[in-house]
Design an enzyme around this catalytic site. Sequence first.
Site, PDB file in Angstrom:
ATOM      1  N   ASP A   9       0.871  -1.160   0.000  1.00 41.37           N
ATOM      2  CA  ASP A   9       0.000   0.000   0.000  1.00 41.37           C
ATOM      3  C   ASP A   9       0.919   1.223   0.000  1.00 41.37           C
ATOM      4  O   ASP A   9       2.108   1.123   0.313  1.00 41.37           O
ATOM      5  CB  ASP A   9      -0.892  -0.023   1.248  1.00 41.37           C
ATOM      6  CG  ASP A   9      -1.997   1.013   1.197  1.00 41.37           C
ATOM      7  OD1 ASP A   9      -2.317   1.508   0.102  1.00 41.37           O
ATOM      8  OD2 ASP A   9      -2.537   1.334   2.264  1.00 41.37           O
ATOM      9  N   LEU A  10       0.395   2.364  -0.357  1.00 38.36           N
ATOM     10  CA  LEU A  10       1.207   3.581  -0.402  1.00 38.36           C
ATOM     11  C   LEU A  10       0.994   4.411   0.854  1.00 38.36           C
ATOM     12  O   LEU A  10       1.894   4.534   1.683  1.00 38.36           O
ATOM     13  CB  LEU A  10       0.861   4.398  -1.655  1.00 38.36           C
ATOM     14  CG  LEU A  10       1.718   5.639  -1.897  1.00 38.36           C
ATOM     15  CD1 LEU A  10       3.165   5.266  -2.180  1.00 38.36           C
ATOM     16  CD2 LEU A  10       1.141   6.451  -3.049  1.00 38.36           C
TER      17      LEU A  10
END
Length: 180
Positions: A9-10
């Site tokens: 995920d960012l």
Amino acid sequence: MPSSAVLFDLDGTSTDPQLGITRCIQYALSELGYKPPEADELHWCIGPPLKDSFSQLLKTLDGTVIEQAISLYRRRFAIIGLFENSLYPQIPEIIKAIRFAGYKTFVATSKPYIYTMQIIEYFGLPLLFDGVYGSELDGSRSVKVDLIHHILLTEKLLPSTVVIVGDNFVKLSCGTLRER
């Protein structure tokens, strides 16, 4: 079967976007005539699709109002907010080590792809990922399950061989991916 790919995920996993996201939400709410909450009260908005966050913040399901809030948010985010972001310590080294161990690495974020790529490039990370995936500006693939399903199909990955870093349980019709 051993893992072959890692999906990162960012927001909140690879980068700390709190300052940019909260300031853009405050900007949008102010422009709509609302008194925005303090930044510390908006931490829960990091991660979920903007549509969901603005629906709760504005206490409405009115699509027109929500889209107006998103448009105002993006007006600021596209110029300033996406750079009000910091890379968590050791992230490049961790991803390099995972790749060196033979795993494919991908970004899987609900953030629109256009902004995701700018952030990845800003931090000099493009060569660390085999692919970068995000949602579309129209909201498609902003639900993480839909995005991950798309990645699995596009990259021809089996759910049992994929590890997701940074998200809660994601249940797919073809299997369950676990948070690690």
